[in-house]
Design an enzyme around this catalytic site. Structure first.
Site, PDB file in Angstrom:
ATOM      1  N   ASP A  14       0.869  -1.191   0.000  1.00  0.00           N
ATOM      2  CA  ASP A  14       0.000   0.000   0.000  1.00  0.00           C
ATOM      3  C   ASP A  14       0.897   1.229   0.000  1.00  0.00           C
ATOM      4  O   ASP A  14       2.084   1.152   0.343  1.00  0.00           O
ATOM      5  CB  ASP A  14      -0.898   0.009   1.243  1.00  0.00           C
ATOM      6  CG  ASP A  14      -1.880   1.189   1.248  1.00  0.00           C
ATOM      7  OD1 ASP A  14      -2.191   1.721   0.151  1.00  0.00           O
ATOM      8  OD2 ASP A  14      -2.326   1.598   2.327  1.00  0.00           O
ATOM      9  N   SER A  15       0.306   2.363  -0.364  1.00  0.00           N
ATOM     10  CA  SER A  15       1.047   3.620  -0.273  1.00  0.00           C
ATOM     11  C   SER A  15       1.352   3.949   1.191  1.00  0.00           C
ATOM     12  O   SER A  15       2.331   4.638   1.483  1.00  0.00           O
ATOM     13  CB  SER A  15       0.228   4.745  -0.898  1.00  0.00           C
ATOM     14  OG  SER A  15      -1.046   4.812  -0.275  1.00  0.00           O
ATOM     15  N   TYR A  46      -0.592   8.763  -2.477  1.00  0.00           N
ATOM     16  CA  TYR A  46      -0.605   8.521  -3.922  1.00  0.00           C
ATOM     17  C   TYR A  46      -1.838   9.192  -4.557  1.00  0.00           C
ATOM     18  O   TYR A  46      -1.824   9.509  -5.745  1.00  0.00           O
ATOM     19  CB  TYR A  46      -0.689   7.017  -4.219  1.00  0.00           C
ATOM     20  CG  TYR A  46       0.594   6.222  -4.063  1.00  0.00           C
ATOM     21  CD1 TYR A  46       1.701   6.716  -3.387  1.00  0.00           C
ATOM     22  CD2 TYR A  46       0.682   4.950  -4.621  1.00  0.00           C
ATOM     23  CE1 TYR A  46       2.855   5.952  -3.260  1.00  0.00           C
ATOM     24  CE2 TYR A  46       1.841   4.191  -4.509  1.00  0.00           C
ATOM     25  CZ  TYR A  46       2.918   4.689  -3.822  1.00  0.00           C
ATOM     26  OH  TYR A  46       4.054   3.930  -3.708  1.00  0.00           O
ATOM     27  N   GLY A  47      -2.879   9.336  -3.749  1.00  0.00           N
ATOM     28  CA  GLY A  47      -4.187   9.742  -4.273  1.00  0.00           C
ATOM     29  C   GLY A  47      -4.241  11.107  -4.911  1.00  0.00           C
ATOM     30  O   GLY A  47      -5.192  11.442  -5.605  1.00  0.00           O
ATOM     31  N   CYS A  78      -4.006  -1.157  -2.300  1.00  0.00           N
ATOM     32  CA  CYS A  78      -4.130   0.293  -2.453  1.00  0.00           C
ATOM     33  C   CYS A  78      -5.027   0.522  -3.664  1.00  0.00           C
ATOM     34  O   CYS A  78      -4.715   0.062  -4.767  1.00  0.00           O
ATOM     35  CB  CYS A  78      -2.747   0.905  -2.680  1.00  0.00           C
ATOM     36  SG  CYS A  78      -2.766   2.666  -3.097  1.00  0.00           S
ATOM     37  N   THR A  80      -5.672   3.330  -5.188  1.00  0.00           N
ATOM     38  CA  THR A  80      -5.102   4.271  -6.156  1.00  0.00           C
ATOM     39  C   THR A  80      -4.097   3.551  -7.053  1.00  0.00           C
ATOM     40  O   THR A  80      -4.126   3.698  -8.279  1.00  0.00           O
ATOM     41  CB  THR A  80      -4.442   5.448  -5.403  1.00  0.00           C
ATOM     42  OG1 THR A  80      -5.414   6.031  -4.526  1.00  0.00           O
ATOM     43  CG2 THR A  80      -3.938   6.494  -6.363  1.00  0.00           C
ATOM     44  N   GLU A 155      -5.354   9.170   8.965  1.00  0.00           N
ATOM     45  CA  GLU A 155      -3.929   9.217   9.333  1.00  0.00           C
ATOM     46  C   GLU A 155      -3.741   9.888  10.697  1.00  0.00           C
ATOM     47  O   GLU A 155      -2.834   9.563  11.447  1.00  0.00           O
ATOM     48  CB  GLU A 155      -3.146  10.018   8.286  1.00  0.00           C
ATOM     49  CG  GLU A 155      -2.987   9.322   6.954  1.00  0.00           C
ATOM     50  CD  GLU A 155      -1.862   8.315   6.965  1.00  0.00           C
ATOM     51  OE1 GLU A 155      -0.788   8.636   7.486  1.00  0.00           O
ATOM     52  OE2 GLU A 155      -2.075   7.204   6.463  1.00  0.00           O
ATOM     53  N   CYS A 193     -11.128   3.029  -1.074  1.00  0.00           N
ATOM     54  CA  CYS A 193      -9.822   3.475  -0.574  1.00  0.00           C
ATOM     55  C   CYS A 193      -9.515   2.623   0.644  1.00  0.00           C
ATOM     56  O   CYS A 193     -10.403   2.386   1.472  1.00  0.00           O
ATOM     57  CB  CYS A 193      -9.889   4.952  -0.180  1.00  0.00           C
ATOM     58  SG  CYS A 193      -8.424   5.534   0.697  1.00  0.00           S
ATOM     59  N   HIS A 195      -8.046   3.193   3.282  1.00  0.00           N
ATOM     60  CA  HIS A 195      -8.191   3.838   4.595  1.00  0.00           C
ATOM     61  C   HIS A 195      -9.638   3.821   5.091  1.00  0.00           C
ATOM     62  O   HIS A 195      -9.885   3.922   6.288  1.00  0.00           O
ATOM     63  CB  HIS A 195      -7.737   5.294   4.525  1.00  0.00           C
ATOM     64  CG  HIS A 195      -6.260   5.497   4.616  1.00  0.00           C
ATOM     65  ND1 HIS A 195      -5.379   4.993   3.693  1.00  0.00           N
ATOM     66  CD2 HIS A 195      -5.507   6.158   5.526  1.00  0.00           C
ATOM     67  CE1 HIS A 195      -4.156   5.346   4.026  1.00  0.00           C
ATOM     68  NE2 HIS A 195      -4.198   6.050   5.137  1.00  0.00           N
TER      69      HIS A 195
HETATM   70  N1  DGL Z   1      -3.878   3.769  -0.270  1.00  0.00           N
HETATM   71  C1  DGL Z   1      -4.625   4.801  -0.945  1.00  0.00           C
HETATM   72  C2  DGL Z   1      -5.873   4.183  -1.580  1.00  0.00           C
HETATM   73  O1  DGL Z   1      -6.333   3.117  -1.201  1.00  0.00           O
HETATM   74  C3  DGL Z   1      -5.019   5.929  -0.015  1.00  0.00           C
HETATM   75  C4  DGL Z   1      -3.853   6.748   0.494  1.00  0.00           C
HETATM   76  C5  DGL Z   1      -3.126   7.510  -0.602  1.00  0.00           C
HETATM   77  O2  DGL Z   1      -3.708   8.458  -1.185  1.00  0.00           O
HETATM   78  O3  DGL Z   1      -1.959   7.182  -0.840  1.00  0.00           O
HETATM   79  O4  DGL Z   1      -6.417   4.768  -2.490  1.00  0.00           O
END
Ligand code: DGL
Length: 282
Positions: A14-15, A46-47, A78, A80, A155, A193, A195
């Protein structure tokens, strides 16, 4: 036989550490396995980044898990990276790669009676329209909304905070108004997402308080884990030596190791243990 002659490693990427919700769902279904999880925390989020940058970061991360940790399966936990870089990741590593978009769309198909679904996700995921395409391929109509404030709130650990509830209320109000304006009758909400599963209870409360308690909430972490287990279980179980006595997890991050250790346990619902700091370059 796996390269090390042992139970194969499942790489989960994941990011950040939101993808630990996918790892948790995997462990629930496949506890006797070895996992290597990488959160690219130095380069999160990453988003809000371009496809090119996301593809470069995600490919480097997947290569670390395959080349350095011996991952023989990759789960891109992830949304994104799955939406914008699945092809780039598949090209970068010689192992099967599963993203979260297709399992999420399949779960929405199973849940929706009206055929109309709502998707909330990051800016990049929404602008890729990956969910809309995956839903359309299954005969569903999807309406998507970027909710960029939700990742920073998670976060921050504000998963039950009234400010977060209010932000969710505004986003979902706008999304439902947009759906009504387009003549849609959505009965399903996809958390697009990694999160957002941490906000699931709050999201369900907001829906209930706004006469939308009938809307089914789809957690792509759960549906991805189900798909992953179907794909990987046979191969893992076929390894010599049989299943492990217990789950083995190694966690890596590119920054913010202490924060990962502190908040990660909340995502994983068990101690994440010591998180190893790695450097993937720029
Ligand atoms: N892991 C990203 C997602 O599931 C969310 C966090 C990010 O923007 O990096 O889209």
């Amino acid at each position: 036989m796996s390269k090390a002659g042992r139970q194969p490693v499942i790489g989960v990427f994941d990011s950040g550490f939101g993808g630990l919700t996918v790892l948790r769902a995997l462990i629930e279904r496949l506890p006797q396995a070895r996992y290597a999880f990488l959160g690219d925390t130095a380069r999160l989020p990453y988003g809000s980044k371009s496809r090119r940058t996301i593809a470069r970061y995600a490919a480097q991360s997947a290569q670390f898990l395959v080349r350095e940790q011996g991952a023989e399966f990759m789960v891109i936990a992830c949304n994104t990276a799955s939406a914008l870089a699945l092809d780039a990741i598949q090209d970068a590593v010689p192992v099967p790669v599963l993203g979260v978009i297709e399992p999420g769309a399949s779960a929405a198909q199973g849940a929706s009676a009206s055929g109309d679904v709502m998707v909330i996700a990051t800016d990049a995921t929404v602008h890729s329209h990956a969910y809309a395409a995956a839903c359309q391929a299954r005969g569903l109509r999807a309406i998507e909304k970027a909710c960029p404030l939700l990742v920073p709130l998670v976060e921050e650990g504000w998963t039950t905070h009234p400010v977060t509830a209010e932000v969710i209320r505004i986003y979902l109000g706008e999304l439902r108004a947009q759906a009504a304006a387009e003549g849609l009758k959505p009965d399903t909400l996809v958390l697009g997402c990694t999160h957002y599963p941490l906000l699931r209870r709050l999201i369900e409360q907001v829906l209930a308080n706004n006469s939308a308690s009938g809307v089914r909430v789809i957690d792509s972490a759960e549906s991805t884990a189900e798909t992953a287990v179907k794909l990987f279980n046979g191969r893992a179980a076929a390894q010599p030596g049989g299943a492990l006595a217990q789950t083995e997890i190694r966690c890596f991050a590119t920054d913010s190791v202490k924060k990962f250790e502190r908040l990660g346990s909340r995502f994983l619902e068990r101690p994440v243990g010591r998180v190893e700091l790695i450097d993937l370059g720029g």
